[in-house]
Design an enzyme around this catalytic site. Structure first.
Site, PDB file in Angstrom:
ATOM      1  N   PHE A   1       0.861  -1.112   0.076  1.00 50.88           N
ATOM      2  CA  PHE A   1      -0.161   0.095  -0.128  1.00 50.88           C
ATOM      3  C   PHE A   1       0.753   1.341   0.108  1.00 50.88           C
ATOM      4  O   PHE A   1       1.829   1.359   0.780  1.00 50.88           O
ATOM      5  CB  PHE A   1      -0.953  -0.148   1.204  1.00 50.88           C
ATOM      6  CG  PHE A   1      -2.007   0.996   1.302  1.00 50.88           C
ATOM      7  CD1 PHE A   1      -3.349   0.644   0.569  1.00 50.88           C
ATOM      8  CD2 PHE A   1      -2.042   2.234   1.911  1.00 50.88           C
ATOM      9  CE1 PHE A   1      -4.208   1.525   0.508  1.00 50.88           C
ATOM     10  CE2 PHE A   1      -2.826   3.149   1.822  1.00 50.88           C
ATOM     11  CZ  PHE A   1      -4.085   3.003   0.998  1.00 50.88           C
TER      12      PHE A   1
ATOM     13  N   ASP B   1       0.891  -4.851   8.568  1.00 50.34           N
ATOM     14  CA  ASP B   1      -0.035  -4.001   8.408  1.00 50.34           C
ATOM     15  C   ASP B   1      -1.326  -4.696   8.307  1.00 50.34           C
ATOM     16  O   ASP B   1      -1.703  -5.535   7.318  1.00 50.34           O
ATOM     17  CB  ASP B   1      -0.002  -3.059   7.178  1.00 50.34           C
ATOM     18  CG  ASP B   1      -0.748  -2.059   6.922  1.00 50.34           C
ATOM     19  OD1 ASP B   1      -2.158  -2.242   7.461  1.00 50.34           O
ATOM     20  OD2 ASP B   1      -0.439  -0.958   6.304  1.00 50.34           O
TER      21      ASP B   1
ATOM     22  N   TYR C   1     -11.574   2.213  10.509  1.00 54.91           N
ATOM     23  CA  TYR C   1     -12.564   2.564   9.712  1.00 54.91           C
ATOM     24  C   TYR C   1     -12.972   1.575   8.710  1.00 54.91           C
ATOM     25  O   TYR C   1     -14.061   1.695   7.857  1.00 54.91           O
ATOM     26  CB  TYR C   1     -12.500   3.852   8.845  1.00 54.91           C
ATOM     27  CG  TYR C   1     -11.332   3.951   8.092  1.00 54.91           C
ATOM     28  CD1 TYR C   1     -11.118   3.592   6.695  1.00 54.91           C
ATOM     29  CD2 TYR C   1     -10.059   4.881   8.717  1.00 54.91           C
ATOM     30  CE1 TYR C   1      -9.930   3.615   6.034  1.00 54.91           C
ATOM     31  CE2 TYR C   1      -8.952   4.781   7.977  1.00 54.91           C
ATOM     32  CZ  TYR C   1      -8.847   4.488   6.771  1.00 54.91           C
ATOM     33  OH  TYR C   1      -7.487   4.465   6.096  1.00 54.91           O
ATOM     34  N   LYS C   2     -12.423   0.431   8.567  1.00 54.13           N
ATOM     35  CA  LYS C   2     -12.657  -0.624   7.482  1.00 54.13           C
ATOM     36  C   LYS C   2     -13.414  -1.677   8.107  1.00 54.13           C
ATOM     37  O   LYS C   2     -14.722  -1.222   8.501  1.00 54.13           O
ATOM     38  CB  LYS C   2     -11.031  -1.119   6.878  1.00 54.13           C
ATOM     39  CG  LYS C   2     -10.436  -0.185   6.126  1.00 54.13           C
ATOM     40  CD  LYS C   2      -9.269  -0.627   5.737  1.00 54.13           C
ATOM     41  CE  LYS C   2      -8.713   0.462   4.656  1.00 54.13           C
ATOM     42  NZ  LYS C   2      -7.220   0.513   4.451  1.00 54.13           N
TER      43      LYS C   2
ATOM     44  N   ARG D   1     -13.060  -4.134  -7.393  1.00 55.14           N
ATOM     45  CA  ARG D   1     -12.783  -4.747  -6.109  1.00 55.14           C
ATOM     46  C   ARG D   1     -14.113  -4.798  -5.323  1.00 55.14           C
ATOM     47  O   ARG D   1     -14.567  -3.645  -5.133  1.00 55.14           O
ATOM     48  CB  ARG D   1     -11.503  -3.800  -5.267  1.00 55.14           C
ATOM     49  CG  ARG D   1     -11.140  -4.601  -4.130  1.00 55.14           C
ATOM     50  CD  ARG D   1      -9.902  -3.654  -3.344  1.00 55.14           C
ATOM     51  NE  ARG D   1     -10.544  -2.443  -2.896  1.00 55.14           N
ATOM     52  CZ  ARG D   1     -10.074  -1.500  -1.781  1.00 55.14           C
ATOM     53  NH1 ARG D   1      -8.735  -1.911  -1.447  1.00 55.14           N
ATOM     54  NH2 ARG D   1     -10.437  -0.327  -1.410  1.00 55.14           N
TER      55      ARG D   1
HETATM   56  C1  LIG Z   1      -6.237   1.471   4.056  1.00 57.81           C
HETATM   57  C2  LIG Z   1      -4.856   1.239   4.338  1.00 57.81           C
HETATM   58  C3  LIG Z   1      -3.896   2.229   4.707  1.00 57.81           C
HETATM   59  C4  LIG Z   1      -4.846   3.656   5.346  1.00 57.81           C
HETATM   60  O1  LIG Z   1      -3.796   4.054   5.947  1.00 57.81           O
HETATM   61  P1  LIG Z   1      -4.558   5.619   6.577  1.00 57.81           P
HETATM   62  O2  LIG Z   1      -3.390   6.346   7.331  1.00 57.81           O
HETATM   63  O3  LIG Z   1      -5.603   5.244   7.384  1.00 57.81           O
HETATM   64  O4  LIG Z   1      -4.860   6.501   5.531  1.00 57.81           O
HETATM   65  C5  LIG Z   1      -2.837   1.812   5.215  1.00 57.81           C
HETATM   66  N1  LIG Z   1      -2.435   0.585   4.775  1.00 57.81           N
HETATM   67  C6  LIG Z   1      -3.063  -0.362   4.153  1.00 57.81           C
HETATM   68  C7  LIG Z   1      -2.465  -1.548   3.733  1.00 57.81           C
HETATM   69  C8  LIG Z   1      -4.304   0.092   4.220  1.00 57.81           C
HETATM   70  O5  LIG Z   1      -5.313  -0.860   3.258  1.00 57.81           O
END
Ligand SMILES: *Cc1c(COP(=O)(O)O)cnc(C)c1O
Length: 411
Positions: free
Chosen positions: A126, A197, A222-223, A370
């Protein structure tokens, strides 16, 4: 399709998690396949936030730091996240964003690895994970360096130069899931610490940080935890590593924040990974989402997620054959998380056309549609309905309307 409709009805009737759906505020007719990006709103969240605003803030004012126990919200909620990811009490704290927590975890891991100065990750991780690594490299003036290698070659790159390996357990595009215990074991053999992560894992798949001997982890609120847009994230630090340097040494991570001492003295436990004043309103919503998730048996969540994915992949077969979709990865989903991706040359327009038919999925560069499968509020029937709407979109050619090709700021 009629066999599949029947099959979906049978699966829904036997679904042990079916009662959770009513705990979410979902509009009739909407099929929400994006809970892996922003979880749905728990019905109880609005009341909890109103109480935090009207009573705790409005009436209690500053006394609520003690009277409403605001001060302990990050660790209290961390302890509610812990069982969802197989962590122990006092090992998880809700704080900051995932990105900021990546930075803190990297800094902490590096502080335990004197003499090693390489951070390793996989290509295609990511973006924020890459960016936080790169920022640390710049800040260090080149003392620390970053390295991204092909995902299947990660284990070959473990050596005594590597301080820390930063990996995402469930890949945000492909959904591919890594074997956390095996990678921790291999890394530890080389003295490498691992940061996981868990953004697409927490609340989506069974995670056992303790059994897999994990060092550090971070993830989103938030996911799959349904904490609301921009909810605070979490950070996990195994007890044995909690003496690490928290790097972003803010006053809430001090052993005695209200002594207002000028010299930093880190709190002894997970609290040292707090930075500044916790965002109480966001935490109020996160607490509701986390409590709800905590009531679900993660084995049942995983079983339903796999069932939803199998049904989706089966239902998509005619579209793969006739309309140019291609499943990303393997049909056997045991090594994937809780979303399924399909490649299509017009994936962006397909996602927009689906939205117009009340099916929300999302698009990821360069060609991925997705579809997130959230076992708490998705029915098997929804999967079949979504695919039949997509089929109608393909057969009518409506995806090719100009408005479905226009790119929005957020995809
Ligand atoms: C959604 C996501 C993030 C998001 O990071 P934020 O700091 O909340 O924007 C980070 N890493 C992964 C793998 C994600 O899927």
């Amino acid at each position: 399709m009629s066999d599949l409709i029947q099959k979906a009805a049978t699966l829904d009737a036997a679904d042990p998690l079916a009662h959770f759906r009513d705990k979410f505020a979902l509009r009739d007719g909407l099929i929400y396949l994006d809970g892996n990006s922003l979880g749905a709103l728990p019905k109880a969240s609005a009341a909890a936030m109103m109480a935090a605003v009207e009573q705790q803030w409005g009436e209690g004012l500053i006394s609520s730091w003690n009277d409403a126990d605001w001060v302990n919200a990050p660790s209290r909620i961390g302890d509610k996240i812990a069982p969802i990811i197989g962590a122990g009490e006092g090992e998880v704290i809700a704080a900051d964003s995932t990105s900021v927590n990546i930075f803190k975890a990297l800094g902490a891991a590096l502080s335990l690895q004197e003499g090693r100065c390489v951070i390793l990750t996989e290509e295609g991780n990511f973006p924020t994970d890459h960016y936080m690594m790169q920022g640390l490299e710049r800040l260090s003036g080149g003392k620390i360096s970053t390295k991204a290698v092909a995902g299947d070659a990660i284990l070959d790159h473990l050596d005594t130069d590597i301080a820390v390996l930063l990996l995402t357990q469930v890949h945000y595009k492909t959904g591919a899931m890594r074997d956390m215990a095996a990678i921790n074991r291999a890394a530890h053999e080389h003295g490498v610490l691992v940061i996981w992560d868990l953004s697409h894992s927490a609340g989506a798949v069974e995670v056992d940080l303790t059994a897999s001997n994990a060092d550090f982890a971070i993830g989103c609120g938030y996911k799959f935890l349904n904490g609301g847009p921009g909810a605070p994230a979490f950070i996990y630090v195994a007890k044995r590593h909690q003496h690490a340097d928290a790097v972003l040494a803010g006053w809430f991570g001090h052993a005695r924040p209200f002594a207002f001492e000028e010299q930093y003295d880190a709190a002894p436990g997970i609290e040292r990974f707090l930075c500044g004043t916790p965002p109480i309103l966001g935490l109020a919503a996160l607490e509701v989402g986390t409590e709800l998730m905590g009531k679900a048996d993660m084995n049942a969540v995983r079983a339903k997620s796999l069932g939803l994915a199998d049904l989706l992949i089966t239902a998509m077969q005619p579209l793969c054959r006739d309309h140019g979709f291609a499943l990303v990865g393997e049909p056997d989903r045991t090594h994937y998380g809780s979303h399924v991706s399909f490649a299509h040359p017009h994936a962006y327009a397909m996602a927009q056309a689906l939205k117009a038919r009340d099916v929300i999925g999302d698009f990821r560069e360069p060609n991925i549609l997705r579809l997130g499968l959230t076992p708490l509020y998705l029915r098997f029937e929804d999967v079949i309905l979504a695919v039949s709407r997509l089929q109608a979109i393909c057969e009518s050619g409506e995806w090719d309307r100009p408005e479905f090709h226009a790119r929005a700021a957020v995809t």
